[in-house]
Design a protein around this motif. Structure first.
Motif, PDB file in Angstrom:
ATOM      1  N   SER A   1      25.391  77.926  91.127  1.00 54.48           N
ATOM      2  CA  SER A   1      24.655  79.159  91.456  1.00 54.48           C
ATOM      3  C   SER A   1      23.257  78.835  91.966  1.00 54.48           C
ATOM      4  O   SER A   1      22.778  79.440  92.924  1.00 54.48           O
ATOM      5  CB  SER A   1      24.529  80.053  90.218  1.00 54.48           C
ATOM      6  OG  SER A   1      25.792  80.324  89.675  1.00 54.48           O
TER       7      SER A   1
ATOM      8  N   VAL B   1      29.591  72.282  87.695  1.00 59.42           N
ATOM      9  CA  VAL B   1      28.758  72.902  86.656  1.00 59.42           C
ATOM     10  C   VAL B   1      28.326  74.266  87.201  1.00 59.42           C
ATOM     11  O   VAL B   1      27.547  74.334  88.156  1.00 59.42           O
ATOM     12  CB  VAL B   1      27.516  72.039  86.344  1.00 59.42           C
ATOM     13  CG1 VAL B   1      26.681  72.680  85.246  1.00 59.42           C
ATOM     14  CG2 VAL B   1      27.934  70.634  85.940  1.00 59.42           C
ATOM     15  N   PRO B   2      28.836  75.357  86.622  1.00 58.08           N
ATOM     16  CA  PRO B   2      28.606  76.687  87.217  1.00 58.08           C
ATOM     17  C   PRO B   2      27.123  77.016  87.450  1.00 58.08           C
ATOM     18  O   PRO B   2      26.769  77.543  88.501  1.00 58.08           O
ATOM     19  CB  PRO B   2      29.235  77.646  86.202  1.00 58.08           C
ATOM     20  CG  PRO B   2      30.302  76.830  85.547  1.00 58.08           C
ATOM     21  CD  PRO B   2      29.751  75.437  85.460  1.00 58.08           C
ATOM     22  N   GLU B   3      26.266  76.708  86.484  1.00 56.21           N
ATOM     23  CA  GLU B   3      24.850  77.051  86.631  1.00 56.21           C
ATOM     24  C   GLU B   3      24.231  76.306  87.817  1.00 56.21           C
ATOM     25  O   GLU B   3      23.455  76.872  88.596  1.00 56.21           O
ATOM     26  CB  GLU B   3      24.101  76.745  85.331  1.00 56.21           C
ATOM     27  CG  GLU B   3      22.591  76.951  85.363  1.00 56.21           C
ATOM     28  CD  GLU B   3      22.149  78.374  85.679  1.00 56.21           C
ATOM     29  OE1 GLU B   3      22.943  79.321  85.482  1.00 56.21           O
ATOM     30  OE2 GLU B   3      21.009  78.554  86.158  1.00 56.21           O
ATOM     31  N   LEU B   4      24.578  75.041  87.971  1.00 52.36           N
ATOM     32  CA  LEU B   4      24.036  74.269  89.097  1.00 52.36           C
ATOM     33  C   LEU B   4      24.583  74.806  90.420  1.00 52.36           C
ATOM     34  O   LEU B   4      23.874  74.817  91.433  1.00 52.36           O
ATOM     35  CB  LEU B   4      24.380  72.788  88.947  1.00 52.36           C
ATOM     36  CG  LEU B   4      23.690  72.048  87.806  1.00 52.36           C
ATOM     37  CD1 LEU B   4      24.070  70.578  87.828  1.00 52.36           C
ATOM     38  CD2 LEU B   4      22.171  72.190  87.894  1.00 52.36           C
TER      39      LEU B   4
END
Lengths: 346, 235
Positions: free
Chosen positions: A48, A43-46
């Motif tokens: 980052s 999950v990209p947001e997690l």
């Protein structure tokens, strides 16, 4: 020259200190696998959000392990792409800030060049020119390498990367992310004679790959087993075996074809999938027949890591390259656009 | 007075400011999605080098959030690196509070007023927090929150001066709340220089962070991604 390397392109925070005279001094890695496993993928947001918490403590850790102070560090290298834009941005901005604060140069490094040069961290390292197979969750490429930065793409996947195919097949079998190690484990118990999966694109000339058909074939086989009753543990093992052999078989055929086409005897394999034991054994056996050799990184440097970024950065920084202007990350970045350098530094 | 560097990249503005010997210099540009490309160039316009300690800087204050997730991380990563490299403390400042201070600095409010500071949180939501103006200081009346405009429930009965990009959702606010807004300034933004009043007070109280502790305050902590269990698949 002492280089701090920082890798944050996907779901691993990697940090390392590489010295052009003394080699790799320290490296540290934090894998986010446990964070993403319940989502079945990164999950990209997690990713980052986690990089920003882990990067600096890891930097302190490697500096302590290498017994070095800020004043010893001559430059900072970081992954500028390809990768997840938000994740890249964290490492790139931190690296630029450290470099500016210390008054030393920084340099954005190509993630796949890092992988490609990772075997150079070993004592027994390959000589140029060679063919490189870069095989990971995001990439499947065959590249001719004449020197650092002199790359010619020979072939690549037209759809899924090999590692991505492993992940998707694992998901079909109800195995956790990342799928590669789980498929490999089941495959060991699998009956190799039960299923014969197609080797995609091996009958066609050229060096491109395609794994989406194999993925569909796997899904159909899983569904056939379910239709015949239930998907048993042995079914899973047999499917994992057939799937792994199809991927490995395809990669081996294409690597041999690439070496023959280029008239070379050295293959370098890097990227997460290069840790697969069956792939290593099969390639070694096949290339032995051709009197060719295969080189690969130590297992901890097959997957994403800071050491390969520090090493690749060291080569380019030693050749005088450095960041100019703003921090630009490149989520998509063809490796052929990299400028060449001629001298290998340590 | 302390010498401070301030950074805010939480909105379309990329904003840096320097408080040096009581004088403020700043660089403030509206450059959506180009913060990382411009940030170090803007810092270099204010400072001859990144060796901040040598230039007498005492701390770095930063817009901790809420705001654009990527923007907050660009800011926090830069502050982590600069604080670590210079062995300086960091001072987090709420973007909503800095924006409220902008209203005070621009004379849009006076002592005794209540400010409703808002930011557009995208996906049809807004971040908000109220502040009471007490002379030259602001007192937070809420913990910063995120919600759909129709679900916003600011306590109290009195009039408020509303500021910030959350007012893009003005028409969707409950009518009772809308009727309490005496003035609306949707164009106001968090600006780095408006962190200084908060940061100086925090610094005086010793409310500082180490470089490793620098982290965005997202306010919106749940993400839209579904877990395997929510997708109806085995974990």
């Amino acid at each position: 020259m002492l280089i701090l390397g920082l890798e944050t392109s996907c779901d691993e925070t990697g940090v390392a200190l590489y010295h052009t005279g003394r080699g790799l001094l320290a490296h540290a890695l934090f894998s986010q696998v446990d964070i993403h496993v319940e989502y079945g993928g990164v999950v990209p947001e997690l990713a980052s959000r986690d990089h920003i918490r882990k990067a600096l403590p890891l930097i302190e850790q490697v500096m302590a392990e290498a017994n070095c102070t800020a004043g010893d560090i001559n430059a900072v290298a970081y992954t500028a792409g390809p990768g997840l834009v938000g994740a890249l941005m964290v490492g790139a901005t931190l690296a630029r800030a450290l470099a500016w604060g210390w008054g030393v140069p920084s340099l954005g490094v190509h993630h796949m060049e890092g992988h490609l040069l990772a075997p150079m961290l070993e004592e027994d390292r390959p000589d140029f020119p060679f063919v490189a197979l870069l095989v990971s969750g995001g990439h499947t490429q065959l590249v001719r390498v004449d020197a650092i930065g002199e790359y010619r793409l020979l072939g690549e996947s037209l759809d899924d990367a090999a590692g991505e195919a492993f992940d998707k097949a694992a998901k079909m079998l109800g195995l956790p992310y990342p799928g590669g190690p789980h498929i490999a484990r089941l495959a060991e118990q699998g009956d190799p004679s039960r299923f014969d999966f197609p080797r995609p694109m091996v009958n066609r000339p050229g060096l491109d790959f395609s794994f989406s058909g194999l993925k569909t074939y796997t899904l159909n086989t899983v569904n056939d087993c379910r239709a015949a009753g239930e998907l048993t543990e042995q079914d899973k093992c047999d499917i994992a075996r057939a799937f792994e052999e199809a991927v490995v078989g395809t990669l081996v055929i294409k690597c041999r074809r690439a070496l023959k086409q280029e008239g070379l005897k050295t293959l370098v394999m890097a990227g997460g999938v290069s840790a697969n034991r069956n792939l290593r054994a099969s390639l070694e056996m096949a290339l032995k027949k051709d009197r060719a050799r295969v080189f690969y990184p130590a297992p901890e440097f097959c997957t994403d890591n800071g050491a390969m970024i520090a090493y690749a950065g060291a080569q380019r920084l030693a050749a005088g390259q450095r960041d100019e202007g703003g921090t630009a990350v490149r989520p998509r970045w063809p490796m052929a656009e990299l400028p060449p350098i001629t001298q290998v530094a340590g | 007075m302390a010498n401070l560097l301030a950074i805010d990249t939480s909105t379309d503005a990329c904003s840096v400011a320097l408080l040096h010997q009581g004088e403020i210099s700043e660089c403030h540009e509206i450059i959506p999605r180009q913060h990382s490309q411009r940030l170090f160039g803007m810092l270099a316009e204010l400072l001859p080098s990144g060796r901040l300690r040598e230039q007498g800087i005492d701390a770095i204050c930063y817009g901790e959030g809420p705001g654009s997730f990527t923007g907050l991380r660009v800011c926090a990563s830069a502050v982590q690196g600069l604080c670590f490299a210079n062995r300086l403390p960091a001072v987090p400042v709420s973007t909503l509070e800095a924006q409220a201070h902008a209203a005070l600095r621009e004379g849009l409010v006076s002592s005794g007023d209540t400010i409703l500071s808002t930011l557009d949180a995208q996906i049809g939501e807004l971040y908000w927090c109220r502040f009471r103006v007490d002379g030259a200081e602001l007192v937070a009346l809420d913990v910063a929150a995120v919600c759909k405009p129709g679900a916003m429930a600011a306590a109290g009965q009195g009039a408020m001066v509303a500021v910030g990009s959350g007012l893009n959702h003005l028409a969707a606010l409950p009518s009772e709340l809308r009727s309490r807004l005496s003035h609306c300034y949707a164009d106001l933004l968090p600006r780095a220089r408006d962190q200084f009043p908060v940061a100086l007070a925090k610094l005086a109280r010793g409310q500082v962070q180490s470089a490793e502790a620098v982290c965005p305050v997202y306010v919106r902590d749940e993400i839209s991604w579904k877990k395997l269990s929510e997708q109806g698949k085995p974990a």
